[in-house]
Design a protein around this motif. Structure first.
Motif, short mmCIF file in Angstrom:
data_model
loop_
_atom_site.label_atom_id
_atom_site.label_comp_id
_atom_site.label_asym_id
_atom_site.label_seq_id
_atom_site.Cartn_x
_atom_site.Cartn_y
_atom_site.Cartn_z
N LEU A 140 3.79 -8.60 -6.76
CA LEU A 140 3.23 -7.70 -5.70
C LEU A 140 1.72 -6.94 -6.12
O LEU A 140 2.14 -5.92 -6.84
N GLN A 141 0.69 -7.00 -5.06
CA GLN A 141 -0.52 -6.39 -5.51
C GLN A 141 0.05 -4.90 -5.07
O GLN A 141 0.70 -4.77 -3.77
N ARG A 142 -0.30 -3.75 -5.76
CA ARG A 142 0.14 -2.58 -5.65
C ARG A 142 -1.20 -1.56 -5.60
O ARG A 142 -1.96 -1.61 -6.57
N ILE A 143 -1.25 -1.01 -4.27
CA ILE A 143 -2.52 -0.01 -4.02
C ILE A 143 -2.00 1.30 -3.55
O ILE A 143 -1.27 1.51 -2.73
N GLY A 144 -2.34 2.34 -4.37
CA GLY A 144 -1.96 3.56 -4.23
C GLY A 144 -3.24 4.24 -3.34
O GLY A 144 -4.44 4.23 -4.17
N LEU A 145 -2.93 5.26 -2.69
CA LEU A 145 -3.86 5.81 -1.77
C LEU A 145 -3.82 7.29 -2.23
O LEU A 145 -2.55 7.70 -2.23
N SER A 146 -4.61 8.31 -2.71
CA SER A 146 -4.50 9.54 -3.25
C SER A 146 -5.52 10.45 -2.96
O SER A 146 -6.63 10.09 -2.96
N VAL A 200 0.86 -1.18 0.09
CA VAL A 200 -0.07 -0.14 0.22
C VAL A 200 0.96 1.14 0.08
O VAL A 200 1.76 1.31 0.88
N VAL A 201 0.51 2.10 -1.02
CA VAL A 201 1.40 3.24 -0.84
C VAL A 201 0.62 4.46 -0.68
O VAL A 201 -0.29 4.98 -1.48
#
Length: 695
Positions: free
Chosen positions: A182-188, A151-152
């Protein structure tokens, strides 16, 4: 969708948190995150993005029996990690899981404990991840063997600068160690190009399924926005002290120096004031932020350090000194308010200069039109490519002369010049060869080897500074060249943490400065890092000058008078749907309103038209004298883009530039100074000629 979450988690959401339901983003994120898709989750500040990512990941953790460090939670700021740790740890504990923080301030004893008893969630920064990969004290292969997802948080803050490229490269290396994508999830918060941002975040895994999750949360409440012109910092303090008594106010400023000046001016008026900026010690910042969170009638003055999601309690007001440099930044700051039921979002702009009134109005015009900056990664990050090759050599001890690329797949960090970079590293002694294997060479040891290559692990270098102590308490840092090393009569008094301090003993060898409180006026100054204005914001200013007031914004009588004056002043410099070439007072000037980077590109590309001896701004360019409308039009029709001139000082500002061939370093800097797209647009737009002579 709630039935897809683990039942124990749903129970705690309802009974422990007391939530009758999830927010729209949190519900919409369940399916794509549980299905393993890469995702961008978009919502305003305090929109529940952390829970939207972590609730389904916790459920997946239980349902699929993940063990060890299975989720990384990456943040741009240590303070944000510290702020999130308790919240994530409590969520994880509902399912018998754990969370821990790892960054540079975490004691060695705690790091050892984390390695012995691995958490399920590891909260960290890209720099700390890099340090773990190259450390001889961390078994990274074992620690990240079970890694499944990343999680970014505040992904837009990463993507807009070189830390983003660094993060992507480190994630590729982690994926290889884990033996899986890797599953990548960005929060913005809101961005102008979420689909492109998600594709960037996927790195070399752009074929993976992905989803942009940005549900409409219902009609947004109207924002209360006011622009005022106050003229000086002292007047700004006077207005802040007089308004909104009994309320909590967060004041954003554009620099550390301004924060110190305003903080001191507010305290002089007996306003309970706290400060937060990057040159204060972590202890001093935490003390300020905690005291502010617990107080009511008070002000905290901050730079962009409090723009991101650090919780400083329930705010009543946001005040902005001058204008932020982007609409996205304004949205982040505005979103700090209006969280309580019955309250609305609000922001008061206090402008010091007349041009700051125009800057605020132009930014608000773009915001009112629904425009937000697209997030674009810096072009040609070849210096980060060089850094990554050296970091991999540290991590693996040796790397294959012909196989090193496999660690990063087709990550666009490495372009057609990658082989030239590798050859340069070998030729200059940064790497040495043993057969087909390369290892760290003497030049890398000399340049970056201090404190076990700590200089190699951070993408940015801080300028030399002194650490300031009052007794045993660390206050923060100040630049030596301005506050300590200059010669002048009388005592040295500096301004830090909003107070004046007289300098006593200076330990030059250990770079420490010891101070005592002083009643004398102090000085605060740090180097400026401000960039130029973008094309869109410059055009927003032109729109305002043409007579458009941004919808939903109030201007005080002082600010309205300034706008009227500026509109009268610029009458000859603007035209609807056209640029203006105007001669006045012996100057021939082209009013492009195209932004600094586009104007810089036009100067480099039009040597026969544009005077090379000028400081480039975002509004206009001085042309060579005696040009006619005919020669100007002919010259613009043959525009051929050329890179802006780059001096040696600009190259040294690019960290790891020494590990690049000089021509590649120069090309990287030039690409970042240019805006060819909007330069072409300005050159091809209609022109109005207002000359004081006949052609």
């Amino acid at each position: 969708m709630l039935d897809r979450l683990h039942p124990a988690l749903v129970h705690h959401v309802v009974n422990t948190l007391g939530w009758p339901s999830l927010r729209p983003l949190q519900e919409a994120a369940i399916e794509p995150v549980l299905d393993g898709k890469d995702a961008i989750l978009l919502a305003p500040t305090a929109g529940g993005k952390t829970e939207a990512a972590c609730f389904p990941l916790l459920s997946a953790m239980e349902q699929r029996r993940w063990h060890g460090v299975s989720v990384l939670y990456v943040c741009p700021l240590r303070a944000l990690l510290n702020n999130l740790e308790g919240r994530l740890a409590s969520y994880a504990a509902w399912l018998g899981r754990t969370a821990a923080v790892w960054h540079g301030d975490v004691p060695t004893s705690e790091r050892k404990r984390i390695q012995l008893d691995e958490p399920d969630f590891l909260l960290t920064t890209p720099e700390s991840l890099e340090a773990m990969l190259v450390s001889t004290k961390v078994d990274a292969r074992r620690m990240f063997a079970g890694l499944r997802a990343v999680v970014v948080d505040e992904v837009h803050a990463f993507a807009g600068d070189d830390r983003g490229w660094h993060l992507l490269a480190v994630l590729e290396r982690l994926s290889r160690l884990a033996g899986r994508p890797l599953q990548r999830i960005g929060l913005s918060a809101t961005v102008g190009n979420p689909t492109e941002l998600l594709a960037w975040l996927q790195g070399s895994g752009r074929e993976r399924e992905r989803a942009v999750v940005a549900p409409q949360a219902g009609a947004a409440t109207a924002a209360e926005l006011t622009v005022d012109h106050v003229g000086t910092v002292d007047n700004a303090a006077k207005v802040i002290a007089a308004l909104h008594g009994g309320e909590k106010r967060l004041v954003f400023v554009d620099s550390r120096r301004r924060a110190e000046e305003l903080g001191a001016a507010l305290r002089a008026r007996e306003v309970t004031t706290f400060l937060s900026h990057s040159s204060l010690s972590a202890q001093e910042r935490r003390r300020s932020e905690q005291a502010f969170a617990e107080a009511r009638d008070c002000v905290i003055v901050a730079t962009s350090t409090l723009e991101l999601g650090i919780d400083v309690g329930d705010l009543d007001r946001v005040i902005q000194l001058d204008a932020p440099r982007t609409v996205a930044s304004f949205l982040q700051r505005l979103g700090r308010t209006g969280r309580r039921s019955g309250t609305s979002r609000n922001c008061l702009f206090l402008c010091l200069e007349q041009d700051a009134v125009l800057a605020a109005a132009g930014l608000l015009e773009r915001w009112a039109a629904g425009w937000v900056e697209p997030i674009v990664a810096p072009p040609r990050p070849r210096h980060i490519a060089a850094q990554q090759i050296l970091a991999l050599a540290l991590q693996e001890n040796t790397i294959g002369r012909n196989t090193w690329r496999e660690w990063w797949g087709d990550l666009p960090l490495f372009d057609a010049e990658a082989d030239a970079i590798m050859n340069h590293l070998l030729a200059e002694g940064y790497l040495e060869l043993d057969g087909s294997m390369a290892f760290i060479g003497p030049e890398a040891e000399r340049k970056f080897g201090r404190r076990y290559f700590s200089d190699l692990l951070a993408v940015f270098s801080a300028p030399p500074e002194f650490t300031v102590f009052a007794g045993r308490d660390e206050l923060g840092k100040v630049g030596d060249e301005v506050l300590l090393a200059d010669e002048h009569g009388g005592p040295r008094v500096l301004l830090l943490a909003g107070r004046a301090w007289q300098v006593g003993h200076i330990d030059w060898k250990r770079r420490r400065c010891f101070v005592e409180p002083s009643d004398l006026p102090g000085r605060a100054k740090w180097g400026s890092t401000g960039g130029g204005l973008s094309f869109e914001l410059a055009r927003g200013q032109r729109t305002v000058l043409l007579g458009t007031d941004p919808a939903g914004v109030s201007f005080t009588r002082r600010a309205a008078a300034v706008l009227d004056e500026l509109r009268a002043h610029h009458t000859g410099n603007i035209a609807a749907e056209a640029t203006v070439v105007r001669s006045e007072g012996g100057d021939l000037r082209w009013w492009t309103w195209a932004g600094t980077a586009a104007n810089r590109s036009l100067q480099a590309s039009l040597p026969g038209l544009v005077d090379p001896r000028q400081r480039i701004d975002d509004r206009s360019l001085r042309l060579l004298p005696e040009l006619t409308s005919k020669t100007i039009n002919a010259g613009l029709r043959t525009l051929t883009p050329h890179a802006p001139e780059v001096n040696d000082q600009a190259i040294t500002g690019l960290k790891f530039a020494a590990a690049l061939p000089v021509e590649l370093a120069r090309d990287t800097v030039a690409a970042r100074l240019a805006d060819y797209e909007h330069a072409r647009q300005a050159a091809t737009e209609p022109r109005r000629f207002r000359l004081d002579r006949a052609d």
